[in-house]
Design a protein around this motif. Structure first.
Motif, PDB file in Angstrom:
ATOM      1  N   UNK A 111      11.043  86.096  72.206  1.00 41.52           N
ATOM      2  CA  UNK A 111       9.685  86.429  71.768  1.00 41.52           C
ATOM      3  C   UNK A 111       8.819  86.597  73.008  1.00 41.52           C
ATOM      4  N   UNK A 112       8.220  87.761  73.147  1.00 39.51           N
ATOM      5  CA  UNK A 112       7.430  88.085  74.331  1.00 39.51           C
ATOM      6  C   UNK A 112       5.991  88.337  73.909  1.00 39.51           C
ATOM      7  N   UNK A 113       5.090  87.498  74.367  1.00 32.22           N
ATOM      8  CA  UNK A 113       3.668  87.621  74.054  1.00 32.22           C
ATOM      9  C   UNK A 113       2.873  87.897  75.325  1.00 32.22           C
ATOM     10  N   UNK A 114       1.652  88.357  75.140  1.00 30.52           N
ATOM     11  CA  UNK A 114       0.754  88.635  76.273  1.00 30.52           C
ATOM     12  C   UNK A 114       1.457  89.466  77.336  1.00 30.52           C
ATOM     13  N   UNK A 115       2.084  90.530  76.901  1.00 31.23           N
ATOM     14  CA  UNK A 115       2.879  91.358  77.811  1.00 31.23           C
ATOM     15  C   UNK A 115       2.012  92.008  78.870  1.00 31.23           C
ATOM     16  N   UNK A 116       2.604  92.133  80.050  1.00 29.92           N
ATOM     17  CA  UNK A 116       1.945  92.736  81.200  1.00 29.92           C
ATOM     18  C   UNK A 116       2.753  93.941  81.658  1.00 29.92           C
ATOM     19  N   UNK A 117       2.120  94.791  82.433  1.00 29.42           N
ATOM     20  CA  UNK A 117       2.821  95.991  82.911  1.00 29.42           C
ATOM     21  C   UNK A 117       4.035  95.604  83.753  1.00 29.42           C
ATOM     22  N   UNK A 118       3.941  94.491  84.463  1.00 30.81           N
ATOM     23  CA  UNK A 118       5.067  94.068  85.297  1.00 30.81           C
ATOM     24  C   UNK A 118       6.250  93.535  84.485  1.00 30.81           C
ATOM     25  N   UNK A 119       6.101  93.421  83.174  1.00 30.30           N
ATOM     26  CA  UNK A 119       7.234  93.057  82.322  1.00 30.30           C
ATOM     27  C   UNK A 119       8.083  94.270  81.967  1.00 30.30           C
ATOM     28  N   UNK A 120       7.631  95.451  82.340  1.00 32.17           N
ATOM     29  CA  UNK A 120       8.388  96.660  82.063  1.00 32.17           C
ATOM     30  C   UNK A 120       9.736  96.621  82.761  1.00 32.17           C
ATOM     31  N   UNK A 121      10.801  96.779  81.979  1.00 31.08           N
ATOM     32  CA  UNK A 121      12.159  96.688  82.517  1.00 31.08           C
ATOM     33  C   UNK A 121      13.150  96.964  81.390  1.00 31.08           C
ATOM     34  N   UNK A 122      14.409  97.096  81.774  1.00 32.90           N
ATOM     35  CA  UNK A 122      15.490  97.048  80.797  1.00 32.90           C
ATOM     36  C   UNK A 122      15.898  95.583  80.650  1.00 32.90           C
ATOM     37  N   UNK A 123      15.934  95.113  79.431  1.00 29.81           N
ATOM     38  CA  UNK A 123      16.271  93.726  79.146  1.00 29.81           C
ATOM     39  C   UNK A 123      17.710  93.646  78.634  1.00 29.81           C
ATOM     40  N   UNK A 124      18.451  92.727  79.228  1.00 27.65           N
ATOM     41  CA  UNK A 124      19.862  92.558  78.901  1.00 27.65           C
ATOM     42  C   UNK A 124      20.130  91.158  78.364  1.00 27.65           C
ATOM     43  N   UNK A 125      20.993  91.095  77.384  1.00 25.18           N
ATOM     44  CA  UNK A 125      21.458  89.835  76.830  1.00 25.18           C
ATOM     45  C   UNK A 125      22.767  89.447  77.527  1.00 25.18           C
ATOM     46  N   UNK A 126      22.934  88.166  77.774  1.00 21.51           N
ATOM     47  CA  UNK A 126      24.134  87.677  78.462  1.00 21.51           C
ATOM     48  C   UNK A 126      24.681  86.447  77.750  1.00 21.51           C
ATOM     49  N   UNK A 127      26.006  86.391  77.680  1.00 21.68           N
ATOM     50  CA  UNK A 127      26.691  85.211  77.134  1.00 21.68           C
ATOM     51  C   UNK A 127      27.639  84.682  78.199  1.00 21.68           C
ATOM     52  N   UNK A 128      27.567  83.389  78.460  1.00 24.43           N
ATOM     53  CA  UNK A 128      28.344  82.807  79.548  1.00 24.43           C
ATOM     54  C   UNK A 128      28.920  81.455  79.152  1.00 24.43           C
ATOM     55  N   UNK A 129      30.202  81.283  79.492  1.00 22.17           N
ATOM     56  CA  UNK A 129      30.775  79.957  79.418  1.00 22.17           C
ATOM     57  C   UNK A 129      31.891  79.833  80.436  1.00 22.17           C
ATOM     58  N   UNK A 130      32.127  78.608  80.866  1.00 23.89           N
ATOM     59  CA  UNK A 130      33.241  78.303  81.748  1.00 23.89           C
ATOM     60  C   UNK A 130      34.134  77.319  81.007  1.00 23.89           C
ATOM     61  N   UNK A 131      35.402  77.675  80.899  1.00 25.77           N
ATOM     62  CA  UNK A 131      36.320  76.861  80.105  1.00 25.77           C
ATOM     63  C   UNK A 131      37.680  76.879  80.764  1.00 25.77           C
ATOM     64  N   UNK A 132      38.207  75.702  81.009  1.00 20.51           N
ATOM     65  CA  UNK A 132      39.532  75.555  81.617  1.00 20.51           C
ATOM     66  C   UNK A 132      39.649  76.355  82.912  1.00 20.51           C
ATOM     67  N   UNK A 133      38.570  76.365  83.678  1.00 18.35           N
ATOM     68  CA  UNK A 133      38.580  77.038  84.951  1.00 18.35           C
ATOM     69  C   UNK A 133      38.349  78.535  84.884  1.00 18.35           C
ATOM     70  N   UNK A 134      38.176  79.078  83.705  1.00 14.67           N
ATOM     71  CA  UNK A 134      37.916  80.504  83.564  1.00 14.67           C
ATOM     72  C   UNK A 134      36.459  80.724  83.191  1.00 14.67           C
ATOM     73  N   UNK A 135      35.909  81.799  83.730  1.00 16.10           N
ATOM     74  CA  UNK A 135      34.539  82.182  83.411  1.00 16.10           C
ATOM     75  C   UNK A 135      34.576  83.344  82.434  1.00 16.10           C
ATOM     76  N   UNK A 136      33.834  83.179  81.334  1.00 17.49           N
ATOM     77  CA  UNK A 136      33.696  84.229  80.328  1.00 17.49           C
ATOM     78  C   UNK A 136      32.246  84.699  80.371  1.00 17.49           C
ATOM     79  N   UNK A 137      32.054  85.953  80.737  1.00 17.58           N
ATOM     80  CA  UNK A 137      30.716  86.484  81.043  1.00 17.58           C
ATOM     81  C   UNK A 137      30.588  87.850  80.380  1.00 17.58           C
ATOM     82  N   UNK A 138      29.691  87.966  79.411  1.00 17.64           N
ATOM     83  CA  UNK A 138      29.550  89.208  78.653  1.00 17.64           C
ATOM     84  C   UNK A 138      28.104  89.688  78.679  1.00 17.64           C
ATOM     85  N   UNK A 139      27.945  91.029  78.644  1.00 14.20           N
ATOM     86  CA  UNK A 139      26.627  91.658  78.719  1.00 14.20           C
ATOM     87  C   UNK A 139      26.447  92.664  77.593  1.00 14.20           C
TER      88      UNK A 139
END
Length: 120
Positions: free
Chosen positions: A82-110
């Protein structure tokens, strides 16, 4: 494997609000720390907000504290920004990320990203 699809971006006037959503498919959504990143033209990608697996703890970059709120609904496999009181400097491409580290492996999704444009 986790697939992430963002939605909710668009054009908004300064001072306005937007709510981004990121829907995840795949297994074990609740086992991932979720984050929202953004990248403006000519700038590096930065972490905007993150939320722990159960939603009990959140972090924000200083520039959005008090204006943005990250949340998640593990029953719906969705994370929100939720983004309120938006400013011009908030202009960008926004990306979602999912991250976990399990048994020594990194799972990283975009996700593919969603454009947010704030007009002044």
């Amino acid at each position: 494997q986790v697939q992430l699809v963002e939605s909710g971006g668009g054009l908004v006037q300064a001072g306005g609000s937007l709510r981004l959503s990121c829907a995840a498919s795949g297994r074990h959504f609740s086992s991932y720390v979720m984050g929202w990143f953004r990248q403006a033209p000519g700038k590096e990608r930065e972490l905007v907000a993150a939320i722990t697996r159960g939603g009990g703890s959140t972090n924000y970059v200083d520039s959005v504290k008090g204006r943005f709120t990250i949340s998640r609904d593990n029953a719906k496999n969705t994370v929100y920004l939720q983004m309120n009181s938006l400013k011009s400097e908030d202009t960008a491409v926004y990306y979602c990320n999912a991250l976990k580290v399990e048994s020594g492996y990194e799972y990283d999704y975009w996700g593919q990203g969603t454009q947010v444009t704030v007009s002044s």
